[in-house]
Design an enzyme around this catalytic site. Structure first.
Site, PDB file in Angstrom:
ATOM      1  N   VAL A  53      38.902  50.296  29.609  1.00 55.57           N
ATOM      2  CA  VAL A  53      37.885  49.386  29.091  1.00 55.57           C
ATOM      3  C   VAL A  53      38.574  48.121  28.614  1.00 55.57           C
ATOM      4  CG1 VAL A  53      36.112  49.101  27.304  1.00 55.57           C
ATOM      5  CG2 VAL A  53      36.485  51.348  28.336  1.00 55.57           C
ATOM      6  N   CYS A  54      38.081  46.970  29.038  1.00 60.36           N
ATOM      7  CA  CYS A  54      38.685  45.711  28.613  1.00 60.36           C
ATOM      8  C   CYS A  54      38.507  45.511  27.114  1.00 60.36           C
ATOM      9  CB  CYS A  54      38.058  44.532  29.352  1.00 60.36           C
ATOM     10  SG  CYS A  54      38.606  42.949  28.695  1.00 60.36           S
ATOM     11  N   VAL A  55      39.598  45.228  26.434  1.00 66.44           N
ATOM     12  CA  VAL A  55      39.557  45.110  24.974  1.00 66.44           C
ATOM     13  C   VAL A  55      38.684  43.942  24.518  1.00 66.44           C
ATOM     14  CG1 VAL A  55      41.758  43.823  24.924  1.00 66.44           C
ATOM     15  CG2 VAL A  55      40.947  44.954  22.861  1.00 66.44           C
TER      16      VAL A  55
ATOM     17  N   GLY B  11      35.070  44.587  25.334  1.00 63.09           N
ATOM     18  CA  GLY B  11      34.620  45.704  24.517  1.00 63.09           C
ATOM     19  C   GLY B  11      34.348  45.301  23.075  1.00 63.09           C
TER      20      GLY B  11
END
Lengths: 100, 119, 130
Positions: free
Chosen positions: B77-79, B82
């Site tokens: 998941v892209c930080v 997210g």
């Protein structure tokens, strides 16, 4: 190149955008709501029928089935494939571009 | 073949996550390798363990978790995307991890094919 | 389709294309594609950025988002060159259809026609679109 189009041509312009830029000989897979473009007897059908001269056009059977259409509902020259065929196509066509 | 998969949309609202899941499961069944599924844009919402669909529907989040567990698929998941949407470690479903966009670039470099599922 | 090239030190360099086809602000895609490009620029990869269809509106000058309290990221496109992202292409036909001229844009990007866009796209190893 394999181009992926997942929107109905009656609502969005992604298929037209793709058809304008795809290189001759490219593959185009119609899936999700993109399958409506593959149906025979619609006002969009002549566009697709014509495009089969320049491109390899495919439609994803499970997405057709989910929307109430059998493989025989599609335009002549458009090939019906399943998910295994989708995977194979991405390999055969060397690179993949999604039209979103 | 090695695949990198990108999911641009969240669960349920669009078919993108379903299509990506079907593609990944069929690719694995055919003996291919999926290096990473990277969740970007609203796609990060696929990692929210608080998702609770009705019992007669598929559970998209759980299904990804199960796939990761059964096949050691890296669900990233892209930080930045997210954080913007409240997807932090506290709500992360099993099998997902949070990392930078660099992870996406890395998998695109390592994979023979990158396939994007979106709206 | 170009083959990915391997440099002397064994690093693989691929041709990446970031496709912008959507207008800014109405959806978040334009902003998050830009954020992705800024990260991608740090990698030793062959980065290309294309603006076509409504994506050309992203580069429109004079975007004033203060009243909407939305982020104006249009100025960030000017920084792309500083990040080493120099292969930026705008499609001529998309601009003409939308009444845009090069003077209307925040950056002096190279304008290519639709046929060249076809060639550009077809020569890529990885295409990331949103």
């Amino acid at each position: 190149m394999l181009h992926l189009v997942n929107k109905s041509p009656f609502e969005r312009t992604t298929l037209e955008a793709c058809l304008r830029r795809a290189a001759p000989g490219s593959g185009i897979l119609l899936y999700e709501d993109g399958v409506y473009a593959a149906l025979a007897g619609t006002s969009f059908a002549p566009t697709i029928a014509n495009a089969t001269n320049a491109f390899d056009i495919f439609v994803l059977a499970p997405d057709l089935a989910a929307r109430g259409y059998a493989p025989d509902a599609v335009i002549d020259g458009v090939r019906t494939i399943d998910y295994d065929g989708f995977v194979d196509l991405t390999i055969e066509k060397q690179s993949v571009q999604s039209w979103l | 073949m090695k695949f990198a998969i990108v999911v641009n949309e969240g669960p349920y609202n669009h078919q993108a996550s379903d299509s990506a899941y079907q593609f990944v499961t069929h690719a694995l069944a055919k003996g291919h390798e999926v290096l990473r599924v990277f969740f970007y844009y609203d796609g990060v919402l696929n990692a929210n363990k608080l998702s609770a669909p009705q019992a007669d529907d598929r559970n998209i989040v759980k299904r990804w978790s199960q796939l990761a567990q059964d096949n050691q698929i890296d669900l990233t998941v892209c930080v930045a995307a997210g954080l913007r949407r409240g997807i932090i470690d506290d709500v992360l479903a099993p099998g997902f991890r949070i990392a930078g966009i660099g992870q996406l670039i890395d998998s695109c470099i390592d994979a023979g094919r990158t396939v994007v599922f979106g709206d | 389709m170009s083959d990915a090239t391997e440099t002397a030190d064994g690093l693989v360099t691929k041709r990446f294309l970031y496709v912008n086809r959507k207008a800014p602000h109405g959806t978040v895609y334009a902003l998050e594609v830009l954020e992705m490009i800024l990260v991608a620029a740090m990698y030793e990869q062959d980065v290309h950025v294309a603006f076509l269809d409504d994506g050309v509106f992203q580069l429109r000058k004079n975007q004033a988002t203060e009243e909407l309290e939305m982020k104006d990221f249009s100025k960030t496109y000017r920084a792309l060159e500083d990040y080493g992202v120099e292969k930026i292409f705008l499609e001529k036909e998309s601009m003409e259809e939308r009444g845009l001229t090069p003077d209307d844009l925040v950056i002096p990007a190279a304008t290519i026609d639709r046929k060249q866009m076809t060639e550009l796209m077809d020569s890529m190893d990885v295409v990331l679109s949103a």
